[in-house]
Motif scaffolding. Sequence first.
Motif, PDB file in Angstrom:
ATOM      1  N   LEU A 223       0.789  -1.368   0.105  1.00 43.97           N
ATOM      2  CA  LEU A 223       0.112   0.116  -0.023  1.00 43.97           C
ATOM      3  C   LEU A 223       0.927   1.229  -0.067  1.00 43.97           C
ATOM      4  O   LEU A 223       0.587   2.391  -0.590  1.00 43.97           O
ATOM      5  CB  LEU A 223      -0.919   0.136   1.259  1.00 43.97           C
ATOM      6  N   LYS A 224       2.032   1.167   0.746  1.00 44.54           N
ATOM      7  CA  LYS A 224       2.839   2.388   0.767  1.00 44.54           C
ATOM      8  C   LYS A 224       3.392   2.830  -0.598  1.00 44.54           C
ATOM      9  O   LYS A 224       3.868   3.625  -0.887  1.00 44.54           O
ATOM     10  CB  LYS A 224       4.068   2.121   1.693  1.00 44.54           C
ATOM     11  N   GLN A 225       3.605   1.534  -1.563  1.00 47.67           N
ATOM     12  CA  GLN A 225       4.115   1.687  -2.877  1.00 47.67           C
ATOM     13  C   GLN A 225       2.939   1.982  -4.023  1.00 47.67           C
ATOM     14  O   GLN A 225       3.102   1.932  -5.038  1.00 47.67           O
ATOM     15  CB  GLN A 225       4.970   0.421  -3.217  1.00 47.67           C
ATOM     16  N   HIS A 226       1.773   1.954  -3.448  1.00 49.82           N
ATOM     17  CA  HIS A 226       0.495   2.212  -4.083  1.00 49.82           C
ATOM     18  C   HIS A 226       0.383   1.188  -5.386  1.00 49.82           C
ATOM     19  O   HIS A 226      -0.024   1.325  -6.267  1.00 49.82           O
ATOM     20  CB  HIS A 226       0.483   3.441  -4.732  1.00 49.82           C
ATOM     21  N   LEU A 227       0.546  -0.110  -4.942  1.00 47.63           N
ATOM     22  CA  LEU A 227       0.356  -1.223  -5.670  1.00 47.63           C
ATOM     23  C   LEU A 227      -0.778  -1.582  -5.393  1.00 47.63           C
ATOM     24  O   LEU A 227      -1.230  -2.125  -4.328  1.00 47.63           O
ATOM     25  CB  LEU A 227       1.423  -2.262  -5.533  1.00 47.63           C
ATOM     26  N   THR A 228      -1.517  -2.531  -6.313  1.00 47.93           N
ATOM     27  CA  THR A 228      -2.710  -3.326  -6.176  1.00 47.93           C
ATOM     28  C   THR A 228      -2.009  -4.607  -5.906  1.00 47.93           C
ATOM     29  O   THR A 228      -0.944  -5.080  -6.352  1.00 47.93           O
ATOM     30  CB  THR A 228      -3.524  -3.396  -7.191  1.00 47.93           C
ATOM     31  N   GLN A 229      -3.003  -5.682  -5.427  1.00 52.23           N
ATOM     32  CA  GLN A 229      -2.549  -7.073  -5.214  1.00 52.23           C
ATOM     33  C   GLN A 229      -2.468  -7.609  -6.646  1.00 52.23           C
ATOM     34  O   GLN A 229      -1.453  -8.562  -6.702  1.00 52.23           O
ATOM     35  CB  GLN A 229      -3.835  -7.820  -4.633  1.00 52.23           C
ATOM     36  N   GLU A 230      -3.159  -7.301  -7.613  1.00 51.60           N
ATOM     37  CA  GLU A 230      -2.822  -7.734  -8.877  1.00 51.60           C
ATOM     38  C   GLU A 230      -1.300  -7.197  -9.551  1.00 51.60           C
ATOM     39  O   GLU A 230      -0.636  -8.272 -10.084  1.00 51.60           O
ATOM     40  CB  GLU A 230      -3.943  -7.454  -9.921  1.00 51.60           C
ATOM     41  N   GLU A 231      -1.071  -6.174  -9.315  1.00 49.59           N
ATOM     42  CA  GLU A 231       0.216  -5.707  -9.548  1.00 49.59           C
ATOM     43  C   GLU A 231       1.221  -6.263  -8.999  1.00 49.59           C
ATOM     44  O   GLU A 231       2.289  -6.744  -9.615  1.00 49.59           O
ATOM     45  CB  GLU A 231       0.455  -4.089  -9.384  1.00 49.59           C
ATOM     46  N   LEU A 232       1.366  -6.596  -7.595  1.00 52.68           N
ATOM     47  CA  LEU A 232       2.045  -7.365  -6.910  1.00 52.68           C
ATOM     48  C   LEU A 232       2.343  -8.707  -7.394  1.00 52.68           C
ATOM     49  O   LEU A 232       3.590  -9.200  -7.711  1.00 52.68           O
ATOM     50  CB  LEU A 232       1.965  -7.128  -5.479  1.00 52.68           C
ATOM     51  N   GLY A 233       1.290  -9.288  -7.645  1.00 55.15           N
ATOM     52  CA  GLY A 233       1.100 -10.561  -8.061  1.00 55.15           C
ATOM     53  C   GLY A 233       1.672 -10.680  -9.281  1.00 55.15           C
ATOM     54  O   GLY A 233       2.501 -11.571  -9.634  1.00 55.15           O
ATOM     55  N   ALA A 234       1.626  -9.802 -10.401  1.00 59.02           N
ATOM     56  CA  ALA A 234       2.424  -9.911 -11.664  1.00 59.02           C
ATOM     57  C   ALA A 234       3.684  -9.906 -11.643  1.00 59.02           C
ATOM     58  O   ALA A 234       4.297 -10.376 -12.345  1.00 59.02           O
ATOM     59  CB  ALA A 234       1.635  -8.749 -12.382  1.00 59.02           C
ATOM     60  N   LYS A 235       4.164  -9.001 -10.596  1.00 58.68           N
ATOM     61  CA  LYS A 235       5.555  -8.920 -10.326  1.00 58.68           C
ATOM     62  C   LYS A 235       6.128 -10.262 -10.019  1.00 58.68           C
ATOM     63  O   LYS A 235       7.744 -10.300 -10.417  1.00 58.68           O
ATOM     64  CB  LYS A 235       5.939  -7.966  -9.428  1.00 58.68           C
TER      65      LYS A 235
ATOM     66  N   LYS B  38      10.840 -13.886  -3.123  1.00 59.30           N
ATOM     67  CA  LYS B  38      10.054 -12.989  -4.366  1.00 59.30           C
ATOM     68  C   LYS B  38       9.209 -11.848  -3.850  1.00 59.30           C
ATOM     69  O   LYS B  38       9.687 -10.771  -4.733  1.00 59.30           O
ATOM     70  CB  LYS B  38       9.123 -14.303  -4.955  1.00 59.30           C
ATOM     71  N   VAL B  39       8.514 -12.092  -2.843  1.00 54.54           N
ATOM     72  CA  VAL B  39       7.580 -10.887  -2.550  1.00 54.54           C
ATOM     73  C   VAL B  39       8.367  -9.706  -2.024  1.00 54.54           C
ATOM     74  O   VAL B  39       8.400  -8.467  -2.804  1.00 54.54           O
ATOM     75  CB  VAL B  39       6.378 -11.333  -1.615  1.00 54.54           C
ATOM     76  N   PHE B  40       9.120  -9.989  -1.101  1.00 50.73           N
ATOM     77  CA  PHE B  40      10.129  -8.754  -0.773  1.00 50.73           C
ATOM     78  C   PHE B  40      10.964  -8.195  -1.526  1.00 50.73           C
ATOM     79  O   PHE B  40      11.296  -7.047  -1.651  1.00 50.73           O
ATOM     80  CB  PHE B  40      10.721  -9.110   0.803  1.00 50.73           C
ATOM     81  N   LYS B  41      11.571  -8.992  -2.698  1.00 45.65           N
ATOM     82  CA  LYS B  41      12.370  -8.511  -3.646  1.00 45.65           C
ATOM     83  C   LYS B  41      11.437  -7.576  -4.615  1.00 45.65           C
ATOM     84  O   LYS B  41      12.068  -6.602  -5.100  1.00 45.65           O
ATOM     85  CB  LYS B  41      13.143  -9.749  -4.322  1.00 45.65           C
ATOM     86  N   ALA B  42      10.367  -8.118  -4.923  1.00 46.02           N
ATOM     87  CA  ALA B  42       9.526  -7.431  -5.869  1.00 46.02           C
ATOM     88  C   ALA B  42       9.104  -5.986  -5.234  1.00 46.02           C
ATOM     89  O   ALA B  42       9.002  -5.030  -5.682  1.00 46.02           O
ATOM     90  CB  ALA B  42       8.212  -8.306  -5.957  1.00 46.02           C
ATOM     91  N   LEU B  43       9.135  -6.074  -3.661  1.00 45.33           N
ATOM     92  CA  LEU B  43       8.625  -4.848  -3.140  1.00 45.33           C
ATOM     93  C   LEU B  43      10.010  -3.893  -2.849  1.00 45.33           C
ATOM     94  O   LEU B  43       9.880  -2.758  -2.266  1.00 45.33           O
ATOM     95  CB  LEU B  43       8.072  -5.277  -1.883  1.00 45.33           C
ATOM     96  N   GLY B  44      11.144  -4.254  -3.238  1.00 43.84           N
ATOM     97  CA  GLY B  44      12.296  -3.525  -3.278  1.00 43.84           C
ATOM     98  C   GLY B  44      13.297  -3.594  -2.144  1.00 43.84           C
ATOM     99  O   GLY B  44      14.057  -3.156  -2.130  1.00 43.84           O
ATOM    100  N   PHE B  45      13.128  -4.858  -1.352  1.00 42.86           N
ATOM    101  CA  PHE B  45      13.924  -5.142  -0.337  1.00 42.86           C
ATOM    102  C   PHE B  45      15.170  -6.073  -0.877  1.00 42.86           C
ATOM    103  O   PHE B  45      14.868  -7.365  -1.282  1.00 42.86           O
ATOM    104  CB  PHE B  45      13.110  -5.905   0.900  1.00 42.86           C
ATOM    105  N   GLY B  46      16.243  -5.555  -1.397  1.00 49.51           N
ATOM    106  CA  GLY B  46      17.186  -6.375  -1.772  1.00 49.51           C
ATOM    107  C   GLY B  46      17.716  -7.383  -0.917  1.00 49.51           C
ATOM    108  O   GLY B  46      18.429  -8.196  -1.565  1.00 49.51           O
TER     109      GLY B  46
END
Length: 110
Positions: A50-62, A87-95
Amino acid sequence: MAKMTFTPADDWVDEVWGKVGTPERDEMEARIKEEAQAYYIGKAIKDERLKQHLTQEELGAKIGVKKSQISKLESGKCVITLPTMSKVFKALGFGSASLDLGVGGKVTLW
């Protein structure tokens, strides 16, 4: 007037889940702990999404999953595996991430 009696909550928990130290109670407490951990990880995922203004669909697609899987992860309705968490946290930018084992030190997860 009838006299009311009250049962302490600890007595009720012992009756339903078994006494402390019994296999039934240990299993129940382990399950509650696992569910609480799933909830807190899911909340962290949702808060960051939510902080990154992503929908569940957008995160899922990543990460290559459907919106319903993201919903389950965020609600704590499924236990997240380490590869999925990565995968989830990398997609959210946590390297990178590490697990603090206390006296055992820290382990790098990714």
